[in-house]
Design an enzyme around this catalytic site. Structure first.
Site, PDB file in Angstrom:
ATOM      1  N   ASN A  53      43.945 -16.973   1.596  1.00  0.00           N
ATOM      2  CA  ASN A  53      42.672 -16.653   1.875  1.00  0.00           C
ATOM      3  C   ASN A  53      42.519 -17.967   3.117  1.00  0.00           C
ATOM      4  OD1 ASN A  53      41.320 -19.265   0.500  1.00  0.00           O
ATOM      5  ND2 ASN A  53      43.017 -18.172  -0.940  1.00  0.00           N
ATOM      6  N   LYS A 181      37.996 -26.640 -10.595  1.00  0.00           N
ATOM      7  CA  LYS A 181      37.703 -27.218  -8.928  1.00  0.00           C
ATOM      8  C   LYS A 181      36.640 -27.186  -8.417  1.00  0.00           C
ATOM      9  CE  LYS A 181      40.824 -26.229  -5.513  1.00  0.00           C
ATOM     10  NZ  LYS A 181      41.551 -26.503  -4.286  1.00  0.00           N
ATOM     11  N   LYS A 183      34.110 -27.476  -5.241  1.00  0.00           N
ATOM     12  CA  LYS A 183      34.213 -27.889  -3.592  1.00  0.00           C
ATOM     13  C   LYS A 183      33.207 -29.186  -3.758  1.00  0.00           C
ATOM     14  CE  LYS A 183      37.171 -25.037  -2.182  1.00  0.00           C
ATOM     15  NZ  LYS A 183      37.655 -25.518  -1.602  1.00  0.00           N
ATOM     16  N   ASP A 212      36.910 -30.632  -4.077  1.00  0.00           N
ATOM     17  CA  ASP A 212      37.839 -30.531  -2.482  1.00  0.00           C
ATOM     18  C   ASP A 212      36.523 -30.156  -1.754  1.00  0.00           C
ATOM     19  OD1 ASP A 212      39.052 -29.101  -0.440  1.00  0.00           O
ATOM     20  OD2 ASP A 212      39.417 -27.334  -1.906  1.00  0.00           O
ATOM     21  N   GLU A 238      39.815 -33.822  -3.413  1.00  0.00           N
ATOM     22  CA  GLU A 238      41.412 -33.450  -2.280  1.00  0.00           C
ATOM     23  C   GLU A 238      40.946 -33.047  -0.688  1.00  0.00           C
ATOM     24  OE1 GLU A 238      42.330 -29.623  -4.090  1.00  0.00           O
ATOM     25  OE2 GLU A 238      41.653 -28.108  -2.221  1.00  0.00           O
ATOM     26  N   GLU A 264      47.367 -28.312   2.468  1.00  0.00           N
ATOM     27  CA  GLU A 264      47.228 -26.581   2.508  1.00  0.00           C
ATOM     28  C   GLU A 264      46.937 -26.355   3.741  1.00  0.00           C
ATOM     29  OE1 GLU A 264      43.604 -26.274   0.178  1.00  0.00           O
ATOM     30  OE2 GLU A 264      42.590 -24.837   1.787  1.00  0.00           O
ATOM     31  N   ASP A 291      51.249 -24.430   1.287  1.00  0.00           N
ATOM     32  CA  ASP A 291      51.560 -22.601   0.628  1.00  0.00           C
ATOM     33  C   ASP A 291      52.028 -21.803   1.481  1.00  0.00           C
ATOM     34  OD1 ASP A 291      50.515 -20.233   0.519  1.00  0.00           O
ATOM     35  OD2 ASP A 291      48.734 -20.512   0.337  1.00  0.00           O
ATOM     36  N   HIS A 321      48.387 -24.206  -2.305  1.00  0.00           N
ATOM     37  CA  HIS A 321      46.895 -23.529  -2.513  1.00  0.00           C
ATOM     38  C   HIS A 321      47.357 -22.039  -2.529  1.00  0.00           C
ATOM     39  CE1 HIS A 321      45.417 -21.121   0.860  1.00  0.00           C
ATOM     40  NE2 HIS A 321      43.876 -21.947   0.257  1.00  0.00           N
ATOM     41  N   GLU A 340      47.683 -23.219  -8.020  1.00  0.00           N
ATOM     42  CA  GLU A 340      45.851 -23.055  -7.839  1.00  0.00           C
ATOM     43  C   GLU A 340      45.610 -21.207  -8.469  1.00  0.00           C
ATOM     44  OE1 GLU A 340      44.278 -23.399  -3.850  1.00  0.00           O
ATOM     45  OE2 GLU A 340      42.789 -22.996  -4.918  1.00  0.00           O
TER      46      GLU A 340
HETATM   47 MG    MG Z   1      41.824 -27.049  -0.698  1.00  0.00          MG
END
Ligand code: MG
Length: 388
Positions: A53, A181, A183, A212, A238, A264, A291, A321, A340
């Site tokens: 993603n 996790k 945001k 993050d 993060e 990431e 990633d 990631h 993740e």
């Molecule tokens: Mg992130």
């Protein structure tokens, strides 16, 4: 053996969520199928891949450059010394023909997606799980099938309040995760501190929170967050500033003693090396999130792991990631620190084979040839619709 065809398709993974930088209302990914002339158990071997993603489908780059280079190459130039299986390194070099160095943009996503499908085919032709192939070729021979996973979520979305955030994170805990996790940096610092305190309030001893910022903050903002968040016992902090601002990252450790994570959005060994050289990351506590599905695939990731080793970093500091099974296989085969996972997002591409349960934030990988996509019914249905 030879590759008969490489197919690709752009698929929607849209959702109403938002991080500090983007919303996902128009998010897509590329699904790739590498069709070979090999038959195993009465079925044609097809390797599958998709990108993570956040970077959208890359069909144009694949159709214009990378797929033609593979299908126009002499098939003998793409196989290993036995002639019975593909050599991912040779396929990678063929894809990279007439590509200049640097500027790793979205080309690395297109190549990484095809590379995933090549490795899936290689392990299926070998009749083994990819983690087993990797442990034998590049590791110590013995995979570690128990892999640490954490639940990524806690996005912003319209109308979401702290009670809903807590309910969401609690649902991950209820599903066996002990690290979750959320945001940050998409609201004010005061609002984010309130959200973090809400999230921490539902955690029991042994359960931990990551936050993050998705690269949102400038230096002043980053320092303000680092100072304020130092009061919490976070599992990691993060991607505070721009992913290519190594000086910002290096400065932050003067203000934040706890673990930090980033990487990431670094899409090549060279970019990863710059982070290690100039980003002030600490090999004893920080985490690296490169990633492979966004960054030229596993062929390049092997170079990154070698670079890390040369700089005194253990592979166990890598927790990629993306939440896909490719990184799970690499983690099990090569001793990464985990992977993740997005329990409620980006389906059917994310997640684990059916029946795999999370326990104390670990999953145990089953014995499936290839990356393991055949073990996830909703995912393999999509994949086979493209190629079989
Ligand atoms: Mg992130």
């Amino acid at each position: 053996m030879k590759i008969l065809e490489v197919r690709e398709k752009t698929c929607p993974i849209a959702s109403p969520i938002r991080n500090a930088y983007i919303d996902f209302s128009k998010m897509t990914l590329s699904l790739v199928a590498v069709v070979t002339d090999v038959v195993r158990d009465g079925r044609r071997v097809v390797g599958y891949g998709f990108n993570s993603n956040g970077r959208y489908g890359q069909g144009n780059l694949m159709r214009e450059r990378f797929i033609p280079r593979i299908v126009e190459a002499d098939p003998k130039s793409l196989v290993d010394s036995t002639g019975d299986n593909l050599d991912p390194h040779k396929v990678w070099a063929t894809m990279f023909t007439n590509e200049k160095p640097g500027g790793h943009g979205e080309r690395s996503v297109a190549m990484g997606t095809i590379d995933m499908a090549i490795w899936d085919a290689v392990a299926k032709i070998a009749g083994k799980p990819l983690f087993q192939v990797l442990a034998e070729r590049y590791g110590n021979g013995t995979p570690n099938r128990k892999v640490f996973v954490y639940a990524a979520g806690g996005y912003y979305y319209p109308g979401k309040d702290d009670a809903q955030l807590k309910d969401e994170l609690r649902s991950y805990i209820d599903r066996g995760y002990s690290v979750v996790k959320m945001k940050i940096a998409g609201a004010t610092l005061a609002e984010d501190c309130r959200r973090i305190e809400s999230a921490l309030s539902i955690l029991k001893p042994g359960q931990r929170l990551c936050v993050d910022a998705n690269g949102r903050l400038d230096l002043d903002g980053a320092i303000a967050y680092a100072k304020a968040l130092s009061q919490y016992d976070l599992f990691w902090l993060e991607e505070v500033g721009d992913p290519l601002d190594y000086e910002l990252q290096a400065t932050l450790r003067n203000y934040y003693a706890g673990p930090m994570a980033t990487g990431e959005n670094l899409f090549s060994m060279q970019d990863a090396r710059n982070l290690i050289r100039y980003g002030g990351m600490r090999a004893d506590r920080d985490w690296l999130q490169f990633d492979c599905a966004l960054s030229y695939g596993l062929v390049e990731y092997l170079r990154t792991l070698q670079m890390l080793d040369q700089h005194g970093w253990s592979a166990s500091r890598c927790v990629p990631h993306g939440g896909h099974q490719m990184s799970l296989a690499i983690a099990a085969g090569l001793g990464l620190g985990g992977n993740e996972s997005y329990p409620d997002l980006f389906q059917p591409y994310g997640g684990f084979p059916d029946g795999v349960k999370v326990k104390d934030s670990y999953v145990e990988l089953p014995d499936l040839p290839g990356i393991g996509f055949e073990g996830k019914a909703d995912l393999i249905r999509e994949m086979r619709a493209l190629a079989e």
